[in-house]
Design an enzyme around this catalytic site. Structure first.
Site, mmCIF file in Angstrom:
data_model
loop_
_atom_site.group_PDB
_atom_site.id
_atom_site.type_symbol
_atom_site.label_atom_id
_atom_site.label_comp_id
_atom_site.label_asym_id
_atom_site.label_seq_id
_atom_site.Cartn_x
_atom_site.Cartn_y
_atom_site.Cartn_z
ATOM 1 N N LYS A 171 -12.870 -121.139 -25.294
ATOM 2 C CA LYS A 171 -12.679 -121.660 -26.650
ATOM 3 C C LYS A 171 -12.537 -120.498 -27.649
ATOM 4 C CE LYS A 171 -12.986 -126.137 -25.680
ATOM 5 N NZ LYS A 171 -11.856 -127.047 -25.844
ATOM 6 N N SER A 195 -14.211 -126.005 -30.266
ATOM 7 C CA SER A 195 -15.623 -126.415 -30.182
ATOM 8 C C SER A 195 -16.428 -125.478 -31.076
ATOM 9 C CB SER A 195 -16.102 -126.265 -28.737
ATOM 10 O OG SER A 195 -17.500 -126.430 -28.652
ATOM 11 N N THR A 254 -19.396 -138.142 -25.344
ATOM 12 C CA THR A 254 -18.342 -138.396 -24.344
ATOM 13 C C THR A 254 -18.891 -137.968 -22.981
ATOM 14 O OG1 THR A 254 -17.417 -136.176 -24.377
ATOM 15 C CG2 THR A 254 -16.614 -137.696 -26.068
ATOM 16 N N SER A 306 -9.689 -140.325 -22.115
ATOM 17 C CA SER A 306 -11.103 -140.645 -22.350
ATOM 18 C C SER A 306 -11.607 -139.927 -23.606
ATOM 19 C CB SER A 306 -11.965 -140.234 -21.147
ATOM 20 O OG SER A 306 -11.909 -138.841 -20.964
ATOM 21 N N TYR A 331 -16.884 -121.549 -20.704
ATOM 22 C CA TYR A 331 -16.423 -122.551 -21.676
ATOM 23 C C TYR A 331 -16.309 -121.885 -23.053
ATOM 24 C CZ TYR A 331 -16.375 -126.876 -24.442
ATOM 25 O OH TYR A 331 -16.041 -127.892 -25.310
HETATM 26 N N1 LIG Z 1 -17.799 -134.040 -26.435
HETATM 27 C C1 LIG Z 1 -18.210 -132.971 -27.065
HETATM 28 O O1 LIG Z 1 -19.402 -132.860 -27.414
HETATM 29 C C2 LIG Z 1 -17.255 -131.876 -27.396
HETATM 30 C C3 LIG Z 1 -17.694 -130.855 -28.249
HETATM 31 C C4 LIG Z 1 -16.817 -129.837 -28.567
HETATM 32 C C5 LIG Z 1 -15.539 -129.818 -28.047
HETATM 33 N N2 LIG Z 1 -15.133 -130.811 -27.212
HETATM 34 C C6 LIG Z 1 -13.772 -130.745 -26.681
HETATM 35 O O2 LIG Z 1 -13.139 -131.993 -26.831
HETATM 36 C C7 LIG Z 1 -12.094 -132.101 -25.872
HETATM 37 C C8 LIG Z 1 -12.144 -133.485 -25.234
HETATM 38 O O3 LIG Z 1 -13.334 -133.617 -24.490
HETATM 39 P P1 LIG Z 1 -14.213 -134.952 -24.457
HETATM 40 O O4 LIG Z 1 -15.498 -134.628 -25.092
HETATM 41 O O5 LIG Z 1 -13.436 -136.086 -24.949
HETATM 42 O O6 LIG Z 1 -14.517 -135.066 -22.873
HETATM 43 P P2 LIG Z 1 -13.866 -135.969 -21.724
HETATM 44 O O7 LIG Z 1 -14.109 -137.398 -22.001
HETATM 45 O O8 LIG Z 1 -14.362 -135.387 -20.442
HETATM 46 O O9 LIG Z 1 -12.309 -135.729 -21.881
HETATM 47 C C9 LIG Z 1 -11.635 -134.642 -21.319
HETATM 48 C C10 LIG Z 1 -10.161 -134.974 -21.262
HETATM 49 O O10 LIG Z 1 -9.459 -133.835 -20.746
HETATM 50 C C11 LIG Z 1 -8.603 -134.265 -19.704
HETATM 51 N N3 LIG Z 1 -8.433 -133.203 -18.699
HETATM 52 C C12 LIG Z 1 -9.393 -132.532 -18.026
HETATM 53 N N4 LIG Z 1 -8.841 -131.668 -17.163
HETATM 54 C C13 LIG Z 1 -7.489 -131.808 -17.292
HETATM 55 C C14 LIG Z 1 -6.374 -131.218 -16.666
HETATM 56 N N5 LIG Z 1 -6.500 -130.306 -15.678
HETATM 57 N N6 LIG Z 1 -5.136 -131.585 -17.050
HETATM 58 C C15 LIG Z 1 -4.969 -132.522 -18.008
HETATM 59 N N7 LIG Z 1 -5.981 -133.113 -18.652
HETATM 60 C C16 LIG Z 1 -7.227 -132.774 -18.292
HETATM 61 C C17 LIG Z 1 -9.291 -135.484 -19.089
HETATM 62 O O11 LIG Z 1 -8.348 -136.365 -18.500
HETATM 63 P P3 LIG Z 1 -8.048 -136.504 -16.937
HETATM 64 O O12 LIG Z 1 -9.332 -136.312 -16.206
HETATM 65 O O13 LIG Z 1 -7.480 -137.891 -16.833
HETATM 66 O O14 LIG Z 1 -7.025 -135.458 -16.648
HETATM 67 C C18 LIG Z 1 -9.871 -136.141 -20.337
HETATM 68 O O15 LIG Z 1 -8.915 -136.982 -20.943
HETATM 69 C C19 LIG Z 1 -12.311 -130.949 -24.868
HETATM 70 O O16 LIG Z 1 -11.374 -129.925 -25.131
HETATM 71 C C20 LIG Z 1 -13.706 -130.473 -25.186
HETATM 72 O O17 LIG Z 1 -13.874 -129.110 -24.897
HETATM 73 C C21 LIG Z 1 -15.964 -131.839 -26.874
#
Ligand SMILES: NC(=O)c1ccc[n+]([C@@H]2O[C@H](COP(=O)([O-])OP(=O)(O)OC[C@H]3O[C@@H](n4cnc5c(N)ncnc54)[C@H](OP(=O)(O)O)[C@@H]3O)[C@@H](O)[C@H]2O)c1
Length: 266
Positions: free
Chosen positions: A160, A143, A191, A17, A156
């Site tokens: 990070k 992040s 997301t 995702s 969190y």
């Molecule tokens: N969106 C933002 O604003 C933002 C900002 C800064 C950093 N980030 C970072 O970007 C990265 C991706 O997040 P996102 O925003 O795309 O959110 P997201 O849509 O919630 O994606 C999170 C992903 O991590 C996987 N995941 C969660 N727990 C897991 C586990 N125990 N084992 C394996 N996979 C796991 C989920 O897949 P499954 O549930 O299928 O396992 C999913 O594919 C994260 O590291 C987040 O900290 C996001």
């Protein structure tokens, strides 16, 4: 000179995702061969079907970041899929919405297990392959919270920040092996990260924060990251105005503290 992305085999975690999905689709357009990992296999298959030449160039491999004992075998399985791996994108992770006082220790541990220990463990499982080949590239989706701290995200932010310490050291240790490390600091990206965030007792937060709702799309994020990956910089920031907080923290930390104390952060 690093290999072009189009000639690379790239393992992406958190590919089911959000940012991981968008990176998979964008990277697939280059012709790169991809290994998509996360826990939800059906979602990985959905993402695979969105990838260009998904049938030929893309494989999915179930991964639970918390299950560190499985990572060595998984890395071997991943290498076998296309014969080698050039790039690991450590993207899987989860966020938090609870004050430091509310967050139960088990929940704190879980977030550290996924974001820090899971990422470190998977990377360590692949390092022998990279060092043997004297070629490799580790991208870590950290992040802006890896550089600053705000309310409701203590663990969190800690997870990070910890990634920055570990991967900055790794980058220096890997220099002679021609293995590069980039820490990527996204600002807000639209997301389900806040929807999936954990509250103090480990329940799912289930709310889309307004900052997330109005943020850049994951596709825009992926389009910005690809050219930066080619440059293999040690650290990159991608986001809106919130990225300015990284510089405020460096040069005016007390001012930032005052600003964030009263800022709307959800
Ligand atoms: N969106 C933002 O604003 C933002 C900002 C800064 C950093 N980030 C970072 O970007 C990265 C991706 O997040 P996102 O925003 O795309 O959110 P997201 O849509 O919630 O994606 C999170 C992903 O991590 C996987 N995941 C969660 N727990 C897991 C586990 N125990 N084992 C394996 N996979 C796991 C989920 O897949 P499954 O549930 O299928 O396992 C999913 O594919 C994260 O590291 C987040 O900290 C996001």
């Amino acid at each position: 000179m690093s290999k072009p992305l189009s000639d690379s085999v790239i393992w992406i975690t958190g590919a089911s995702s959000g940012i991981g999905e968008a990176l998979a689709v964008e990277l697939s357009k280059t012709g790169a061969r991809l290994i998509l990992s996360a826990r939800r296999e059906s979602e990985l298959e959905r993402v695979r079907s969105r990838c260009h030449f998904g049938d030929i160039n893309t494989r999915s491999l179930r991964l639970n970041l918390e299950d560190t004992k499985s990572h060595k075998q998984l890395a071997e399985d991943a290498i076998r899929l296309f014969g080698h791996i050039d790039i690991l994108i450590n993207n899987g992770g989860l966020s938090q919405r609870a004050t430091a006082m509310e967050a139960e220790l088990d929940v704190i541990r879980k977030i550290m297990d996924v974001n820090f220990f899971g990422t470190v463990s998977l990377t360590k499982s692949l390092l022998p392959h990279f060092t043997k080949r004297e070629s490799g590239y580790v991208v870590v989706i950290s992040s802006v919270m890896g550089k600053i701290g705000t309310r409701y995200r203590s663990t969190y932010a800690a997870s990070k920040h910890a990634l920055h310490g570990w991967f900055d050291c790794l980058r220096q240790e890997m220099y002679d092996f021609n293995v590069d490390v980039t820490l990527v600091c996204p600002g807000f990206v639209r997301t389900n990260i806040t929807v999936n965030a954990l509250t103090g007792d480990g329940e799912t937060y289930n709310v889309m924060d307004s900052a997330q709702e109005n943020a850049m799309t994951p596709d825009e994020f992926a389009k910005k990251l690809l050219p930066l990956m080619q440059k293999r910089k040690p650290e990159v920031y991608i986001g809106g105005r919130e990225v300015a907080t990284v510089y405020l923290k460096r040069f005016f930390p007390r001012l930032l503290d005052r600003v964030l104390r009263n800022a709307k952060v959800t």
